[in-house]
Design a protein around this motif. Structure first.
Motif, PDB file in Angstrom:
ATOM      1  N   HIS A  86      -5.057  38.912  39.480  1.00  0.00           N
ATOM      2  CA  HIS A  86      -4.766  40.286  39.882  1.00  0.00           C
ATOM      3  C   HIS A  86      -4.998  40.497  41.379  1.00  0.00           C
ATOM      4  O   HIS A  86      -4.321  41.305  42.010  1.00  0.00           O
ATOM      5  CB  HIS A  86      -5.580  41.290  39.050  1.00  0.00           C
ATOM      6  CG  HIS A  86      -7.055  41.203  39.265  1.00  0.00           C
ATOM      7  ND1 HIS A  86      -7.854  40.326  38.585  1.00  0.00           N
ATOM      8  CD2 HIS A  86      -7.871  41.884  40.097  1.00  0.00           C
ATOM      9  CE1 HIS A  86      -9.108  40.482  38.973  1.00  0.00           C
ATOM     10  NE2 HIS A  86      -9.138  41.409  39.906  1.00  0.00           N
ATOM     11  N   SER A  87      -5.917  39.747  41.970  1.00  0.00           N
ATOM     12  CA  SER A  87      -6.167  39.868  43.404  1.00  0.00           C
ATOM     13  C   SER A  87      -5.016  39.277  44.217  1.00  0.00           C
ATOM     14  O   SER A  87      -4.630  39.820  45.251  1.00  0.00           O
ATOM     15  CB  SER A  87      -7.474  39.185  43.775  1.00  0.00           C
ATOM     16  OG  SER A  87      -8.545  39.776  43.078  1.00  0.00           O
ATOM     17  N   VAL A  88      -4.466  38.160  43.742  1.00  0.00           N
ATOM     18  CA  VAL A  88      -3.326  37.546  44.434  1.00  0.00           C
ATOM     19  C   VAL A  88      -2.116  38.470  44.353  1.00  0.00           C
ATOM     20  O   VAL A  88      -1.410  38.683  45.334  1.00  0.00           O
ATOM     21  CB  VAL A  88      -3.012  36.155  43.835  1.00  0.00           C
ATOM     22  CG1 VAL A  88      -1.715  35.608  44.388  1.00  0.00           C
ATOM     23  CG2 VAL A  88      -4.149  35.200  44.116  1.00  0.00           C
ATOM     24  N   ARG A  89      -1.899  39.058  43.183  1.00  0.00           N
ATOM     25  CA  ARG A  89      -0.774  39.984  43.040  1.00  0.00           C
ATOM     26  C   ARG A  89      -0.956  41.211  43.937  1.00  0.00           C
ATOM     27  O   ARG A  89       0.003  41.717  44.509  1.00  0.00           O
ATOM     28  CB  ARG A  89      -0.617  40.396  41.583  1.00  0.00           C
ATOM     29  CG  ARG A  89      -0.133  39.270  40.701  1.00  0.00           C
ATOM     30  CD  ARG A  89       0.135  39.763  39.286  1.00  0.00           C
ATOM     31  NE  ARG A  89       0.350  38.673  38.368  1.00  0.00           N
ATOM     32  CZ  ARG A  89       1.514  38.066  38.201  1.00  0.00           C
ATOM     33  NH1 ARG A  89       2.557  38.442  38.894  1.00  0.00           N
ATOM     34  NH2 ARG A  89       1.625  37.066  37.344  1.00  0.00           N
ATOM     35  N   ALA A  90      -2.182  41.687  44.065  1.00  0.00           N
ATOM     36  CA  ALA A  90      -2.456  42.815  44.953  1.00  0.00           C
ATOM     37  C   ALA A  90      -2.186  42.438  46.406  1.00  0.00           C
ATOM     38  O   ALA A  90      -1.674  43.256  47.184  1.00  0.00           O
ATOM     39  CB  ALA A  90      -3.899  43.279  44.783  1.00  0.00           C
ATOM     40  N   ALA A  91      -2.494  41.208  46.779  1.00  0.00           N
ATOM     41  CA  ALA A  91      -2.213  40.751  48.145  1.00  0.00           C
ATOM     42  C   ALA A  91      -0.708  40.704  48.383  1.00  0.00           C
ATOM     43  O   ALA A  91      -0.228  41.063  49.473  1.00  0.00           O
ATOM     44  CB  ALA A  91      -2.838  39.381  48.385  1.00  0.00           C
ATOM     45  N   LEU A  92       0.057  40.271  47.375  1.00  0.00           N
ATOM     46  CA  LEU A  92       1.518  40.260  47.503  1.00  0.00           C
ATOM     47  C   LEU A  92       2.055  41.674  47.654  1.00  0.00           C
ATOM     48  O   LEU A  92       2.960  41.928  48.459  1.00  0.00           O
ATOM     49  CB  LEU A  92       2.156  39.568  46.292  1.00  0.00           C
ATOM     50  CG  LEU A  92       1.872  38.078  46.137  1.00  0.00           C
ATOM     51  CD1 LEU A  92       2.470  37.551  44.839  1.00  0.00           C
ATOM     52  CD2 LEU A  92       2.375  37.293  47.322  1.00  0.00           C
ATOM     53  N   ARG A  96       4.181  43.405  50.793  1.00  0.00           N
ATOM     54  CA  ARG A  96       5.398  44.221  50.640  1.00  0.00           C
ATOM     55  C   ARG A  96       5.242  45.556  51.360  1.00  0.00           C
ATOM     56  O   ARG A  96       6.168  46.033  52.007  1.00  0.00           O
ATOM     57  CB  ARG A  96       5.683  44.466  49.165  1.00  0.00           C
ATOM     58  CG  ARG A  96       6.231  43.273  48.445  1.00  0.00           C
ATOM     59  CD  ARG A  96       6.626  43.639  47.012  1.00  0.00           C
ATOM     60  NE  ARG A  96       6.973  42.463  46.275  1.00  0.00           N
ATOM     61  CZ  ARG A  96       6.250  41.928  45.301  1.00  0.00           C
ATOM     62  NH1 ARG A  96       5.128  42.498  44.924  1.00  0.00           N
ATOM     63  NH2 ARG A  96       6.654  40.842  44.690  1.00  0.00           N
ATOM     64  N   LYS A  97       4.066  46.148  51.242  1.00  0.00           N
ATOM     65  CA  LYS A  97       3.817  47.441  51.899  1.00  0.00           C
ATOM     66  C   LYS A  97       3.804  47.316  53.414  1.00  0.00           C
ATOM     67  O   LYS A  97       4.052  48.285  54.121  1.00  0.00           O
ATOM     68  CB  LYS A  97       2.505  48.045  51.402  1.00  0.00           C
ATOM     69  CG  LYS A  97       2.604  48.567  49.991  1.00  0.00           C
ATOM     70  CD  LYS A  97       1.319  49.231  49.562  1.00  0.00           C
ATOM     71  CE  LYS A  97       1.462  49.811  48.176  1.00  0.00           C
ATOM     72  NZ  LYS A  97       0.241  50.510  47.744  1.00  0.00           N
ATOM     73  N   GLU A  98       3.493  46.127  53.923  1.00  0.00           N
ATOM     74  CA  GLU A  98       3.528  45.887  55.366  1.00  0.00           C
ATOM     75  C   GLU A  98       4.945  45.684  55.873  1.00  0.00           C
ATOM     76  O   GLU A  98       5.155  45.536  57.065  1.00  0.00           O
ATOM     77  CB  GLU A  98       2.678  44.662  55.725  1.00  0.00           C
ATOM     78  CG  GLU A  98       1.196  44.889  55.595  1.00  0.00           C
ATOM     79  CD  GLU A  98       0.392  43.633  55.885  1.00  0.00           C
ATOM     80  OE1 GLU A  98       0.995  42.597  56.260  1.00  0.00           O
ATOM     81  OE2 GLU A  98      -0.833  43.683  55.730  1.00  0.00           O
ATOM     82  N   GLY A  99       5.916  45.622  54.964  1.00  0.00           N
ATOM     83  CA  GLY A  99       7.309  45.496  55.368  1.00  0.00           C
ATOM     84  C   GLY A  99       7.884  44.102  55.195  1.00  0.00           C
ATOM     85  O   GLY A  99       9.035  43.866  55.544  1.00  0.00           O
ATOM     86  N   LYS A 100       7.116  43.190  54.658  1.00  0.00           N
ATOM     87  CA  LYS A 100       7.632  41.845  54.433  1.00  0.00           C
ATOM     88  C   LYS A 100       8.450  41.851  53.140  1.00  0.00           C
ATOM     89  O   LYS A 100       8.035  42.412  52.131  1.00  0.00           O
ATOM     90  CB  LYS A 100       6.494  40.847  54.338  1.00  0.00           C
ATOM     91  CG  LYS A 100       5.637  40.842  55.595  1.00  0.00           C
ATOM     92  CD  LYS A 100       4.982  39.544  55.793  1.00  0.00           C
ATOM     93  CE  LYS A 100       4.113  39.447  56.996  1.00  0.00           C
ATOM     94  NZ  LYS A 100       4.312  40.306  58.080  1.00  0.00           N
ATOM     95  N   GLU A 101       9.627  41.226  53.182  1.00  0.00           N
ATOM     96  CA  GLU A 101      10.473  41.174  52.006  1.00  0.00           C
ATOM     97  C   GLU A 101      10.182  39.895  51.235  1.00  0.00           C
ATOM     98  O   GLU A 101      10.386  38.786  51.727  1.00  0.00           O
ATOM     99  CB  GLU A 101      11.944  41.211  52.404  1.00  0.00           C
ATOM    100  CG  GLU A 101      12.870  41.312  51.224  1.00  0.00           C
ATOM    101  CD  GLU A 101      14.329  41.354  51.643  1.00  0.00           C
ATOM    102  OE1 GLU A 101      15.175  41.153  50.775  1.00  0.00           O
ATOM    103  OE2 GLU A 101      14.600  41.580  52.830  1.00  0.00           O
TER     104      GLU A 101
END
Length: 120
Positions: A86-92, A96-101
């Motif tokens: 769940h921590s890795v998914r939160a990092a992903l 995404r929120k930082e604008g990385k696609e």
């Protein structure tokens, strides 16, 4: 007969009396005087050098794996960071929120691979 708690009464007797609201503290260390302000023009110029991080961060290692052409599976990201799923998914999600696609693909074995999409 009523039992009395001698330990509790001994503790309360050993305590120093409470300080009143208006009293100044008696056992505090004296504070050091503030350092004088240095003028900006008297400071020596700092040589410009490229900023190199002192160590690789976990977020940086995730980015490095996601920038590979193949990308990375969740299991690889867990192994590198030591985080839970769940921590890795939160990092992903944070990336995404930082604008990385992020692109999500599946390999021949059916394992989901994540990678950062190339800039257009």
């Amino acid at each position: 007969m009523t039992k009395t708690n001698k330990k509790a009464s001994a503790k309360t007797a050993a305590r120093p009396p409470r300080k009143e609201a208006g009293q100044a503290p008696s056992s505090r260390k004296s504070r050091k005087p503030a350092a004088p302000a240095i003028a900006a023009e008297s400071a020596a110029p700092v040589a410009s050098s490229p900023i190199i991080p002192a160590r690789q961060t976990k977020k940086g290692s995730i980015l490095a794996l996601l920038q590979r052409p193949k990308g990375a599976a969740i299991g690889e990201l867990i192994d590198v960071t030591g985080w839970q799923v769940h921590s890795v998914r939160a990092a992903l999600t944070g990336l995404r929120k930082e604008g990385k696609e992020l692109v999500r693909d599946k390999d021949e074995a059916g394992v989901t691979l994540y990678r950062i999409a190339e800039a257009r």
